[in-house]
Design an enzyme around this catalytic site. Structure first.
Site, PDB file in Angstrom:
ATOM      1  N   CYS A  64       0.852  -1.196   0.000  1.00 34.19           N
ATOM      2  CA  CYS A  64       0.000   0.000   0.000  1.00 34.19           C
ATOM      3  C   CYS A  64       0.884   1.241   0.000  1.00 34.19           C
ATOM      4  O   CYS A  64       0.878   2.013  -0.937  1.00 34.19           O
ATOM      5  CB  CYS A  64      -0.923   0.006   1.210  1.00 34.19           C
ATOM      6  SG  CYS A  64      -2.197  -1.263   1.149  1.00 34.19           S
TER       7      CYS A  64
ATOM      8  N   GLU B 261       4.301   1.110   1.884  1.00 32.64           N
ATOM      9  CA  GLU B 261       5.412   0.765   2.733  1.00 32.64           C
ATOM     10  C   GLU B 261       6.761   1.089   2.093  1.00 32.64           C
ATOM     11  O   GLU B 261       7.086   0.588   1.013  1.00 32.64           O
ATOM     12  CB  GLU B 261       5.362  -0.733   3.071  1.00 32.64           C
ATOM     13  CG  GLU B 261       4.095  -1.162   3.791  1.00 32.64           C
ATOM     14  CD  GLU B 261       2.962  -1.587   2.861  1.00 32.64           C
ATOM     15  OE1 GLU B 261       2.348  -0.693   2.224  1.00 32.64           O
ATOM     16  OE2 GLU B 261       2.683  -2.782   2.744  1.00 32.64           O
TER      17      GLU B 261
END
Lengths: 787, 265
Positions: A431, A433
């Site tokens: 997402c 990171e």
């Protein structure tokens, strides 16, 4: 889009996800063989990988240019019984659940009953994990304090670096041979372990080469039977590519794409790592091939786009492995989070946007597929044209690409102790990171429910949902004399559960390191070969473990409401507040209205709420950051939810910010849905009051009405909003451009809106595939207009 | 400085009230009563209660109080919050209303303070004010958005409650004094959409020395809900927006005099 890509795209969209039993059967066959019994753990894993690739069906579709499928056909999704064994009841749920189903046929059920379940029962990683967890851990897990990422999927959470495009598997085998040769049995007490690990990597490398050759053979046979001379030529060309890569390093654009794709399927066949796998900085990796061929005249822009289109479809053919239970609730989507990174800076820190970057953005806009996800890395050094182009795609309303702050990511990674060149060649995967691509094992370990702890604090550690004393007795809330005392109790609940989570994490990391090595993935990530150590056992250059905080906005607003009304203004007594919460505000409507409308809220650039936000963030950071993991690295924080804010909300009663029981929490670092009333600049100002540079990623979602972006001025000013946020070190921002009427209409008539794509958290999804709770949550998010 | 001003709304990320990303401050109180007013809650000079629903909920039902006094330092601190976006976009702050010139000392103090802080200022005004306010206060704004509604004095009086002679004279006074002036023309069906009327206005504007641009703002029935909440008569009820084609046809009359015409501001 060429007619070929249109056909491929249509077929990919029409294919329904199904469970394939093929991998489970091949894996079980192998594990029942003598070869498996006699091998060391890593070699057994490598031989299992080899056995699957040697025997699985080869699928080459009509019109395809890039080949390789994980299952026997597109969207046929294997299972991973060595990690998580599905029961017959699980298969039934997967087949019949209304959202995110996977069709399961009767043969699969029968084979599961007769062969797969009897063999794997009591041998899975999932069972091993749960058997090692303490009672405290199990109680907290069941209460929804945190989730566990490794209970159904293996660690992974990584992205490839440029090595994949520079070296063939044969080159890696030479490196392995060299490392084996250098092993020092005289002085190194781990030399045997390293030998077995290196041998396993070597087997895995050769297995992928052989699998590619199987494709070449099939392609040659197809060419012989093909009557259309044009397609015959293509098939022969593809066969030649598969004979060359991934054994040797790619030299053409086509070879580079095919190389990555074989590697990708290798990673997701070996195991079911989170976030599948990821080519990372795709425009950077491909650019040398593109440029060389364009200059030589062997590639045109149109052909490059067609190859990229064919490549995009391969991602879309591969839904996430089936997830059930809590894992299904925290990540309820077919998307498997391969996140294409574009733009940013190069290893030396220079602007890395090139003409291929723009070409790939064209492909993203035309393909309009859920997978792969896409993002742009925006550095202060990148031109405005780049962000404008990306936002024009955002405007078309499918939530992609998301926008990341390269300069923040680099600082985040450098702060964690990484080399600046490695940091600049990194980006964001999954997402949001941050990671050093090709060199880091950064494992997400689970979501953490910050808001649930407010409920426990109000009830002296007792979970009102079950009546169970879950956390420490931190004091009767009615007895706290000031907000500092209340907040300190919340902080003690936090420290207690983070400690439980980290103890669990470190046990689980050891389980995966010891029992579930990934020799194939280890080939790809530096310095696993040089260290002779597995990716799952600390072999990577950098080893980070994350705990993902969820509900930052809800927690801030709940604590702010307590501070404002109970302690600062004295307008509400704590006993009254607790009664109202216990009654879910039934009979306390006026109090609820005051809590909703007459209380400072995060997301409005209001220091009264944002000061609490900072305290919550600092407490979470202090509890997690720097705690050792089991792979020689440390724990860090990031703030993202996937769909877990819905699950975590479902286990919490009413909260002091006026939220009713069971409602979703705020998502990422976004404000509580509807609480931000001062427009997007106020939101990003509030969001920038936490120190993003000390996280490994934050997620901010914003919803805009389409008319705001209708003209180029709207695009330009949105670009300036993003630049402003990034000047304040914001990590990431993404946009939904859709109005509530459209979403309501899609709820009423899903059949007419199958193609409506919205941004959920760090990924996009089809609106009609979302659970009703998530649909409502997205509709309730504040939409910024320009009236 | 302890001077207070009455403000009823602060809108951030305002995209149509001048260049770049802006914070628009809406002054409460206006000497005009334009039939098409988009901010009827900004007409009165005192705070007032506006029900939250449009169906006339009972006395004591949920309502918001529209307008409150702000000090200059308090308001400037609020404007400063979005400084980074002004810097990024070439934006700043816009004083609108209501009628900002109806609170001249407050506006003057804000313009001075923003200038000191290097924040770009825009004033969006009807131009209806004493001439000395135009010379001494309005001319300090970096940009003036100056409304022209009707050239016919009687019709102006009918539709806005005041005559237009002072407004036209003030514009001539301002011309050459303010750093930059843009005319804003609300195109209201049945009120000022006759070609003759527009030709007269175009001629007048073209005769000004420093005005080169006119923003044509088509009427929009967006404020209907607010009229109902305020229990005020909406005299434009049922009137629809002019189409883009109608607006462009009339805009061409301005363009014919050499003015740059923009639609929607």
């Amino acid at each position: 889009m060429t007619p070929r890509i249109q056909r491929l795209r249509r077929r990919s969209l029409d294919a329904q996800p199904r469970i394939s039993v093929e991998r489970a059967v091949l894996l079980t066959d192998f594990y029942q063989s003598a070869a498996a019994r006699n091998a060391s753990v890593p070699v057994r894993r490598a031989l299992a990988f080899k056995h699957i690739l040697e025997n699985k069906a080869i699928w080459i579709g009509e019109d395809e240019l890039i080949v390789g499928e994980r299952g026997p056909a597109p969207k046929e999704t294997p299972t991973y019984p060595e990690i998580c064994l599905h029961s017959l009841a699980d298969l039934e749920i997967l087949d019949s659940r209304p959202k995110i189903p996977y069709a399961v046929d009767n043969d699969t059920r029968r084979i599961y009953a007769e062969k797969i379940i009897p063999f794997w029962q009591n041998r899975t990683i999932r069972e091993r994990i749960f058997s090692h967890m303490t009672e405290d851990w199990l109680a907290a897990y069941q209460a929804g304090i945190f989730t566990e990422f490794q209970e159904q999927r293996s660690p992974g959470h990584t992205a490839g670096g440029d090595k994949i495009f520079r070296l063939g598997m044969a080159d890696l085998r030479l490196q392995i041979a060299e490392q084996i040769h250098k092993l020092d049995f005289a002085c190194d007490s781990h030399a045997l372990e390293r030998f077995e690990q290196l041998r396993a990597m070597d087997i895995a490398a050769q297995a992928l080469i052989d699998w590619a050759v199987r494709h070449a053979e099939r392609l040659e046979a197809m060419a012989t039977a093909e009557t259309d001379p044009a397609r015959r030529g293509e098939l022969l060309e593809m066969a030649a590519v598969c004979r060359k890569v991934p054994a040797r390093a790619p030299e053409t654009f086509h070879e580079a794409l095919q190389t990555y794709w074989f590697v990708h399927v290798g990673v997701i066949t070996e195991l079911n790592p989170w976030d599948a796998f990821n080519p990372g900085r795709l425009d950077q990796h491909l650019y040398p091939f593109y440029r060389r061929e364009i200059e030589a005249g062997t590639l045109t822009e149109d052909r490059a786009k067609e190859l990229l289109g064919a490549f995009w479809i391969k991602f879309n053919n591969h839904p996430a492995p089936p997830k059930t239970g809590v894992t299904g609730q925290e990540s309820n989507t077919y998307t498997d989070f391969a996140l294409i990174n574009l733009g940013g800076v190069d290893r030396n820190g220079a602007d890395a946007v090139n003409e291929l970057t723009y070409l790939i953005l064209d492909v993203i806009e035309e393909m309009r597929l859920l997978q792969p996800s896409s993002m742009v890395q925006l550095s202060k050094k990148n031109p405005d044209r780049f962000i404008h182009r990306a936002l024009k795609i955002v405007r078309t309303g499918f939530g992609q690409p998301s926008v990341f702050n390269t300069d923040a990511i680099v600082q985040e990674l450098v702060r964690q102790g990484k080399d600046i060149g490695d940091a600049r060649e990194g980006g964001a995967s999954g997402c949001v990171e941050a990671g050093a691509f090709g060199r880091e094992a950064y494992i997400l370990t689970g979501y953490f429910n910050l808001a649930k702890l407010v409920e426990l604090t109000l009830n002296n550690g007792m979970d009102p949902r079950t009546g169970r004393q879950l956390g420490p007795a931190t004091g009767r809330a009615e007895d706290f004399v000031d907000f500092a005392a209340f907040f300190d109790a919340w902080r003690r609940q936090l420290a207690h559960f983070i400690d439980i989570k980290i103890r669990g994490n470190n046990a689980i990391e050891q389980i995966n390191g010891r029992y579930m090595p990934v020799p194939f993935l280890s080939l790809l990530i530096d310095d696993c070969i040089a260290n002779g150590r597995d990716y799952n056992a600390g072999g990577a250059r950098y080893n980070t473990s994350y705990i993902q905080g969820v509900g930052l906005g809800s927690t801030t607003d709940a604590l702010t409401a307590v501070r404002h009304h109970v302690f600062d203004q004295g307008t509400v007594r704590l006993t009254e507040l607790k009664q109202a919460l216990a009654a879910d505000f039934e009979g306390f409507e006026d109090l609820r209205r005051r809590l909703l409308n007459e209380t400072p809220k995060y997301g409005n650039d209001d220091e009264a709420a944002d000061a609490v936000l900072r305290e919550v963030f600092e407490a979470y950071y202090a509890a997690v950051n720097g705690r050792p993991n089991a792979r020689g690295g440390v724990h860090r924080v990031n703030l993202l939810p996937t769909t877990c804010h819905v699950y975590f909300g479902s286990v919490i009663g009413a909260l002091p910010d006026g939220r009713k029981a069971g409602q979703p929490l705020s998502e990422g670092i976004s404000p509580v849905q509807g609480a931000d009333r001062n427009g997007p600049t106020a939101v990003v100002r509030s969001a920038s009051k936490i120190d993003h540079l000390r996280t490994g990623g934050t997620l901010l979602n914003q919803k805009f009405l389409p008319q705001v972006l209708a003209d180029d001025t709207g695009i330009r000013k949105l670009g300036q909003l993003v630049r402003g946020y990034f000047r304040m070190d914001g990590h990431h921002i993404q946009f939904n451009v859709v109005d509530a009427d459209t979403l309501r209409e899609a709820q009423r008539h899903p059949e007419n809106h199958r193609d409506l794509i919205v941004r959920v958290a760090g990924y996009s999804d089809y609106f009609v595939d979302l659970t009703p709770a998530l649909q409502e949550e997205i509709i309730r998010r504040t939409a910024h207009d320009d009236v | 400085m302890t001077m207070d001003g009455m403000v009823f709304r602060i809108k951030k990320y305002a995209l149509h009230d001048g260049p770049g990303i802006r914070t628009t401050v809406f002054f409460k109180g206006c000497p005009l009563r334009c039939w098409w007013c988009h901010n009827p809650e900004g007409q009165g000079f005192e705070p007032e209660s506006m029900p939250l629903t449009t169906d006339g909920n009972p006395v004591g039902g949920p309502a918001e109080i529209i307008g409150r006094p702000w000090t200059v330092p308090e308001l400037v601190a609020e404007i400063e919050k979005d400084r980074i976006f002004y810097d990024e976009s070439g934006g700043g702050t816009t004083f609108s209303g209501g009628e900002p010139l109806a609170q001249p000392e407050f506006l003057d103090a804000l313009l001075e303070e923003c200038r000191r802080r290097e924040i770009h200022t825009t004033v969006d005004t009807s131009g209806y004010a004493p001439p000395e306010v135009i010379r001494t206060v309005l001319a300090k704004a970096d940009l003036v958005l100056y409304d022209l509604k009707l050239m016919d004095d009687a019709r102006h009086r009918r539709y806005t409650g005041v005559g237009n002679q002072r407004i036209l004279a003030n514009l001539e006074t301002l011309d050459g004094r303010a750093p930059r002036i843009v005319i804003r023309f609300p195109l209201v069906p049945g009120v000022n959409d006759e070609e003759d009327e527009i030709r007269r206005m175009a001629q007048f504007v073209a005769g000004l020395k420093t005005v080169h641009r006119i923003d044509l703002l088509p009427f929009h029935p967006i404020a209907d809900g607010k009229y109902r909440r305020m229990k005020m008569e909406n005299r434009m009820a049922g009137v629809k927006s002019p189409t883009r084609r109608e607006a462009e046809k009339l805009g061409a009359l301005f363009a014919a005099t050499g003015l740059e015409v923009r639609y929607g501001g």
